[in-house]
Design an enzyme around this catalytic site. Structure first.
Site, PDB file in Angstrom:
ATOM      1  N   ASP A 154       0.540  -1.269  -0.111  1.00 19.44           N
ATOM      2  CA  ASP A 154      -0.189  -0.234  -0.360  1.00 19.44           C
ATOM      3  C   ASP A 154       1.375   1.045  -0.226  1.00 19.44           C
ATOM      4  OD1 ASP A 154       0.914  -0.648   2.133  1.00 19.44           O
ATOM      5  OD2 ASP A 154      -0.881   0.693   3.527  1.00 19.44           O
TER       6      ASP A 154
ATOM      7  N   ASP B 238       1.809 -10.185   3.401  1.00 18.82           N
ATOM      8  CA  ASP B 238       0.517  -9.893   4.471  1.00 18.82           C
ATOM      9  C   ASP B 238      -0.399 -10.425   3.208  1.00 18.82           C
ATOM     10  OD1 ASP B 238       2.655  -9.362   5.695  1.00 18.82           O
ATOM     11  OD2 ASP B 238       2.356  -7.041   5.205  1.00 18.82           O
TER      12      ASP B 238
ATOM     13  N   MET C 234       4.212 -13.732  10.538  1.00 19.77           N
ATOM     14  CA  MET C 234       4.082 -12.115  10.332  1.00 19.77           C
ATOM     15  C   MET C 234       3.131 -12.090   9.710  1.00 19.77           C
ATOM     16  SD  MET C 234       7.487 -11.815   7.348  1.00 19.77           S
ATOM     17  CE  MET C 234       9.452 -11.243   8.202  1.00 19.77           C
TER      18      MET C 234
ATOM     19  N   HIS D 243      12.010 -14.249   8.613  1.00 12.93           N
ATOM     20  CA  HIS D 243      12.268 -14.344   6.677  1.00 12.93           C
ATOM     21  C   HIS D 243      12.105 -14.949   6.004  1.00 12.93           C
ATOM     22  CE1 HIS D 243      13.429 -10.084   7.916  1.00 12.93           C
ATOM     23  NE2 HIS D 243      13.094  -9.571   6.428  1.00 12.93           N
TER      24      HIS D 243
ATOM     25  N   GLN E  27       9.351 -16.787   5.988  1.00 10.60           N
ATOM     26  CA  GLN E  27       8.504 -16.672   4.293  1.00 10.60           C
ATOM     27  C   GLN E  27       7.980 -16.323   4.005  1.00 10.60           C
ATOM     28  OE1 GLN E  27       5.474 -15.846   8.499  1.00 10.60           O
ATOM     29  NE2 GLN E  27       7.291 -15.140   9.444  1.00 10.60           N
TER      30      GLN E  27
ATOM     31  N   GLN F  56       2.254 -37.081  -8.231  1.00  4.80           N
ATOM     32  CA  GLN F  56       1.362 -35.735  -8.217  1.00  4.80           C
ATOM     33  C   GLN F  56      -0.111 -36.095  -7.601  1.00  4.80           C
ATOM     34  OE1 GLN F  56       0.371 -35.369 -12.705  1.00  4.80           O
ATOM     35  NE2 GLN F  56       1.470 -36.936 -12.528  1.00  4.80           N
ATOM     36  N   GLN F  57      -0.098 -37.188  -6.526  1.00  9.92           N
ATOM     37  CA  GLN F  57      -1.545 -37.450  -5.573  1.00  9.92           C
ATOM     38  C   GLN F  57      -1.360 -37.521  -4.451  1.00  9.92           C
ATOM     39  OE1 GLN F  57      -3.623 -41.344  -6.488  1.00  9.92           O
ATOM     40  NE2 GLN F  57      -4.326 -39.921  -8.668  1.00  9.92           N
TER      41      GLN F  57
END
Ligand code: ADP
Length: 747
Positions: free
Chosen positions: A107, A154, A196, A288, A290, A655-656
């Site tokens: 923002d 976030d 976070m 961090h 994350q 994949q499964q």
């Protein structure tokens, strides 16, 4: 005459998936005949000018999809907060004759961009009067078009359901909490995990749902009592008494009490240690990690799709258009006025600061509120006692079809939500076979403990669809157990089975109960839902494998033909192609012709002749019966004439498998909660409805089962309308270098 020009910059905190957006912006711009520039190091680069503003080519954004962060750098820049700084920024843009700008940031960055646009005319006249640019140049660029994308882990921005990076952050958090849970359970420990999110509790809330945490604290909704510490301790102790081997508390970095005092993880740890002296309590602040690591399939794909939309928006903006923000709403890319989104975002922070938590929750929206309520139920140590005199339904749950990651998560949520409302929950083993053979047992609160994160199907699932004499057995067993509602979680066979029971209603009164199907199949081929549970995990599994396959070929000139699942639905092929930068995907919806193969071969030969090092073709398992993956690999190798070699990889059941992705876990929970609500409501009716639920462009929808046949293509076992087919042109543009860039690599 110069071409139209646009520039992209990343600003503020970095977020995984930004690179996918940069790649899409540059390549779509080039495809549209527009010159693309990147501004390195955010607004600082705009002020530094010179080498920080670089013209991009098709190849300069190759090989970046899988990389975390942003390859063009980001920075915080105080100078851009000043008018003088912005005047220099305007001068540098004019020097390159750029007046279309795409900003990827939070923002703060988007507020800065808006201010820049508002001041643009003033900045230009100042530059003219200072003699730094000519009147003619200023006149030629008298508008600044701005489009914003939100890159932020976030998920704190209005105007989009998901910000670029939030899904990846949830991946990192769930990986960490899953790992912590296993060690915590081994030692019977308690862990406090801080995540976070600044003012936004999204990551903490979704992580708590996804990992089956035992307590969570978020900024928007502090405990509305003062003795929250004591209550938390009581609940955690009760959980242990009920049989849990570990306790996990998830706390958002912005968590606070109802008076606005911050609650940090050290405080929570101390409270727990003091009140449970025999317990070992540990704190993990995830920090961090994350933000880091390779972006998830979801973030790569929304980055790509938002980038594509941003180019079109910025180029088609009328003069003096308000800056727009590109977002995602209910699985669709949308555009809204940027500053309205920024204002609403600030309104949440203001409500939290003013301790108006009700308003903060309202502003976050109804899905957030519902998710919070669901989480509060799921983390209880025991269900509420049934209300005296209430009607206690007997609700059965089963899995049918191939196992899909997220099935267990859905069962856990359904069982706990049903029990918490005083109902009796029955688990059926092995799909419809369990109904036929009377493998039905009551499930209690702890019987689903730990299921949130488990792949496969603990209840067991198979593809049996009841027919003939089976109905008689099923009716007898439903009556024996007095089953009054049924939740069927699974794929094609689940839907077929539920439909058969519905059709036999007139013959078997026991079938006159509400039944609802919840879509769970990696193939994503079910009617009434744009996404089915398990498909996101499969997509991430494919992407993980393809990333590695590509790395293995770094030194050779090699082309891979990778075969993926999906039955007769090309969703996994197309979306994994988008996420990995495949140059060609083969879909069963389109088939494969000899002419296609000839033209693909020509392109490969041409590419490799011009320096290409890697080719990646993704083929759905049923794209064509005759032109199999091995046929295609042999054909390309033979006809490639030694220019490159070809390898085929059939990914198969990898994949499964595996733990469900956070998206599959949270969506499974959300859908299961809604299904139980539906069953309870319908059971009040004399002629209850059977239905199937799904995630659609208008949100969660429930369809009457009678509508099923007209929505499906029975021959190919897939929905008649498949929304994702509209994304094919974008995948094609990104994969195929513009004609003057013949040497481009696959990604
Ligand atoms: P985010 O974009 O992630 O919210 P910041 O708030 O740190 O991150 O903003 C990133 C950069 O955007 C700032 O360093 C500054 O250069 C610019 N910026 C932020 N807010 C404003 C503002 N009000 N006016 C001008 N520039 C701003």
């Amino acid at each position: 005459m110069t071409n139209k020009r646009l520039a992209v910059l990343t600003s503020g905190g970095d977020a995984p998936g930004m690179n996918a957006a940069i790649r899409a912006i540059v390549r779509i711009a080039l495809d549209r005949g527009v010159d693309a520039y990147a501004i390195y190091e955010g607004y600082q680069g705009l002020i530094n000018g010179d080498g920080y503003i670089r013209k991009m080519t098709w190849d300069s954004v190759g090989g970046i999809l899988h990389r975390g962060g942003t390859v063009i750098g980001t920075a915080r820049c105080d100078a851009f907060r000043t008018h003088d700084g912005r005047r220099i920024a305007a001068l540098n843009l004019l020097k390159h004759e750029i007046n279309n700008l795409i900003i990827i940031g939070g923002d703060g960055s988007l507020t800065g961009a808006n201010l820049f646009r508002q001041e643009w005319t003033t900045l230009l006249s100042e530059l003219v009067s200072r003699g730094e640019v000519s009147q003619e140049l200023a006149d030629k660029h008298n508008h600044l078009n701005i489009v914003g994308l939100v890159g932020s882990i976030d998920n704190d921005m209005f105007g989009t359901d998901m910000t670029i990076g939030a899904d990846t952050a949830l991946h990192r958090i769930t990986e960490a909490v899953d790992a912590i849970s296993s060690t915590a359970a081994s030692h019977q420990r308690t862990f406090v995990v801080e995540v976070m999110g600044r003012n936004c509790g999204y990551l903490a809330l979704m992580a708590a749902i996804a990992t089956g945490a035992d307590w969570a604290l978020i900024p928007e909704n502090p405990p509305n009592y003062d003795d929250w510490e004591a209550r938390m301790v009581t609940e955690l102790k009760a959980g242990r008494a009920a049989g849990r081997r570990d306790s996990i508390v998830i706390i958002a970095e912005g968590a606070r009490d109802r008076h606005g005092n911050p609650i940090d993880s050290a405080h929570v740890c101390k409270v727990l240690q003091d009140s449970m002296p025999h317990e070992e309590v540990r704190v993990t602040v995830l920090g961090h990690v994350q933000r880091g690591g390779t972006p998830s399939a979801f973030d790569r794909n929304i980055g790509t799709l938002m980038g594509h939309a941003a180019v079109d928006a910025v180029l088609s903006a009328p003069p003096d258009a308000e800056p727009q923000l590109i977002g995602l709403r209910n699985n669709r890319i949308v555009q809204s006025p940027l500053m309205k989104c920024v204002e609403q975002t600030h309104a949440v922070a203001a409500a939290i600061a003013a301790k108006d938590y009700e308003r903060a929750m309202d502003l976050r929206g109804s899905s957030f509120k519902t998710a919070y309520r669901t989480m509060q139920t799921l983390l209880r140590s025991l269900p509420h006692e049934p209300t005296p005199g209430q009607k206690r339904l007997r609700i059965a749950v089963l899995n049918s079809g191939a196992p899909a990651p997220g099935m267990n998560t859905a069962i856990r949520a359904a069982v706990r939500i049903g029990l918490d409302q005083g109902h009796i929950m029955l688990g059926v083993t092995n799909g419809f076979m369990g109904l036929i053979e009377d493998n039905i047992r009551e499930m209690d609160w702890m019987s689903v403990n730990g299921w949130a994160l488990m792949g496969g199907s603990e209840l067991g699932a198979n593809r049996e669809v009841p027919s003939g004499r089976d109905f008689y057995s099923i009716a007898r067993n439903l009556e024996k157990h007095d089953v009054q509602a049924l939740l069927v979680i699974g794929g094609w066979s689940a839907y077929q089975g539920a439909y058969q029971l519905f059709r036999e209603r007139d013959n078997f009164p026991a079938f006159n109960i509400p039944v609802i199907c919840l879509p769970a199949s990696i193939n994503n081929n079910l009617p009434g839902s744009e996404l089915s549970i398990g498909a996101d995990t499969a997509l991430n599994n494919i992407m993980w494998a393809v990333d590695r396959i590509k790395q293995s070929a770094i030194a050779q000139r090699r082309c891979f033909v990778v075969e993926v699942m999906g039955r007769y639905c090309g969703y996994l092929a197309l979306m994994s192609g988008l996420a990995t930068g495949a140059e060609r995907v083969y879909l069963p919806e389109e088939g494969v012709t000899l002419r296609d193969l000839q033209s693909d071969l020509d392109q490969l030969v041409n590419g490799f002749k011009h320096g290409k090092r890697l080719g990646l073709l993704i083929r759905n398992e049923n794209a064509n019966d005759v032109y199999s993956s091995s046929f295609m690999a042999a054909l390309f190798e033979e006809e490639g004439g030694g220019l490159f070699d070809v390898r085929q990889t059939i990914l198969g059941h990898i994949q499964q498998g595996g733990d469900p992705s956070p998206f599959d876990r949270t969506q499974a929970t959300r859908l299961a909660a809604r299904c139980i609500e539906f069953l309870i409501e319908e059971s009040k009716s004399d002629s209850p409805t059977s239905a199937f639920i799904g995630i659609e462009s208008g949100g969660i929808q429930i369809h009457n089962i009678e509508d099923m046949n007209r929505m499906i293509d029975t021959k190919y076992q897939r929905p008649k309308r498949q929304w994702w087919l509209d994304l094919r042109p974008i995948a094609k543009i990104l994969a195929q270098p513009a004609p003057n860039h013949k040497a481009a690599a696959a990604d």
